[in-house]
Design a protein around this motif. Structure first.
Motif, short mmCIF file in Angstrom:
data_model
loop_
_atom_site.label_atom_id
_atom_site.label_comp_id
_atom_site.label_asym_id
_atom_site.label_seq_id
_atom_site.Cartn_x
_atom_site.Cartn_y
_atom_site.Cartn_z
N PHE A 76 -45.23 72.99 -7.32
CA PHE A 76 -45.83 73.24 -6.16
C PHE A 76 -44.84 73.06 -5.14
CE2 PHE A 76 -47.59 71.80 -2.09
CZ PHE A 76 -48.40 72.97 -2.05
N PHE A 79 -40.05 73.25 -1.33
CA PHE A 79 -38.80 73.00 -0.62
C PHE A 79 -37.68 72.52 -1.87
CE2 PHE A 79 -42.06 72.40 2.71
CZ PHE A 79 -41.65 73.24 3.57
N ALA A 81 -37.94 69.68 -3.35
CA ALA A 81 -37.74 68.32 -3.00
C ALA A 81 -38.01 67.49 -4.36
CB ALA A 81 -38.34 67.88 -1.93
N HIS A 97 -40.30 67.74 3.13
CA HIS A 97 -40.75 67.99 4.65
C HIS A 97 -42.10 67.21 4.76
CE1 HIS A 97 -37.68 70.90 4.64
NE2 HIS A 97 -38.19 71.41 5.80
S1 SF4 Z 1 -44.66 66.24 0.29
FE1 SF4 Z 1 -42.48 66.43 0.02
S2 SF4 Z 1 -42.10 66.56 -2.21
FE2 SF4 Z 1 -44.26 66.72 -1.78
S3 SF4 Z 1 -44.64 69.01 -1.72
FE3 SF4 Z 1 -44.32 68.40 0.21
S4 SF4 Z 1 -42.06 68.72 0.61
FE4 SF4 Z 1 -42.28 68.59 -1.52
#
Ligand code: SF4
Ligand code: SF4
Length: 278
Positions: A76, A79, A81, A97
């Motif tokens: 999902f 970004f 991350a 983010h």
């Molecule tokens: S909170 Fe951070 S790790 Fe989770 S989906 Fe959003 S950007 Fe990605």
């Protein structure tokens, strides 16, 4: 009334204009939203007590026992991350983010959130002027939470927002909160290109705007031509002046040093306020 002072690049004179406008006004708030390189405080720090507040965002935290390794959160995250390492998601803090999306797609209640510091704000008073400045921590992906934290603390009748240079999201975030945008432009081809970029961004946000021409020399001025074509009002033209450059390098507040600048900035403020009230 919120006046955002913007420029297409650093070094145009945005902080010079913002600081002097704020000092020229009564009961104003100067907000340094240039959170990657805040330098307004160099002019305005008189040693007064300064209240420091942390800016935090929420970051996902993973429960290894509850996690099944289904990858839904990793897939999902737009970004990038998250990565699945050893069957459990690994978070790259700096690019997260804090959108909360991974939390929503996890069907196993394996994700919770915890606050993570990404910067700080500083608040002080200087001769009746409320001075706010923010700083994002090194390596963070976005200064917008720090900017939002700063703007939430500014509640004077007149707020001068010293915006980040350029047209990135952080500059747009500042302009979005403004009643009026003042663009500081330089009289060169490069300066004109930067002026155009900022003007287009402000137009897209549907905000009223005008221009201060800085470092003006007695030569062809393509930025003036652009303003004429676009029917942009040029409020004032500040000549290129080595003495001024030296005074600014010594962090002098010009409205307090020089009667000519005191009159210039009072008049500029009056005209901009007149535009907002019109
Ligand atoms: S909170 Fe951070 S790790 Fe989770 S989906 Fe959003 S950007 Fe990605
Ligand atoms: S969505 Fe939940 S269960 Fe699936 S990998 Fe992510 S944390 Fe683990």
């Amino acid at each position: 009334m919120r006046i955002a002072v913007l420029s297409g690049k650093g070094g145009t004179g945005k902080t010079f204009i913002s600081v002097n406008l704020a000092v020229a006004a009564n009961n104003a708030c100067y907000v340094d939203c240039d959170v990657e390189t805040p330098n307004g405080r160099l002019f305005l720090d008189d040693g007064s007590e300064c209240a420091v507040r942390k800016t935090t965002v929420l970051s996902p935290m993973f429960d290894k026992d509850a996690c099944t390794g289904c990858r839904a959160c990793v897939d999902f995250c737009a970004f990038g991350a998250l990565a699945l390492v050893g069957g459990t998601p690994l978070l790259f803090d700096e690019v997260c983010h804090s959108c909360g999306g991974c939390l929503m797609v996890c069907n196993y209640s394996a994700i919770s959130e915890q606050p993570r510091q990404i910067g700080q704000t500083e608040s002080s008073m200087r001769k009746g002027l409320h001075v706010l400045s923010g700083r994002m921590d090194v390596g963070q992906s976005s200064g917008i939470p720090v900017i939002q934290d700063l703007l939430a603390q500014a509640n004077n009748p007149l707020i001068i927002i010293d915006c980040p240079p350029g047209t990135a999201c952080s500059a747009a975030e500042c302009a979005r909160h403004a009643d009026y945008c003042l663009i500081v432009a330089e009289p060169s081809l490069y300066g004109t290109h930067n002026l155009q970029m900022v003007h287009e961004m402000i137009t897209a946000l549907d905000k009223p705007c005008g221009v201060v021409m800085n470092k003006v020399v007695d030569l062809e001025n393509p930025a003036e031509q652009y303003c004429a074509q676009q029917r942009l009002e040029v409020f004032t033209r500040i000549p290129f002046d080595r003495d001024l450059a030296r005074d600014l390098a010594e962090a002098k507040v010009m409205v307090e040093e020089d009667e000519e600048y005191r009159l210039l900035f009072h008049s500029l403020l009056e005209r901009v306020q007149g535009q907002v009230m019109a």
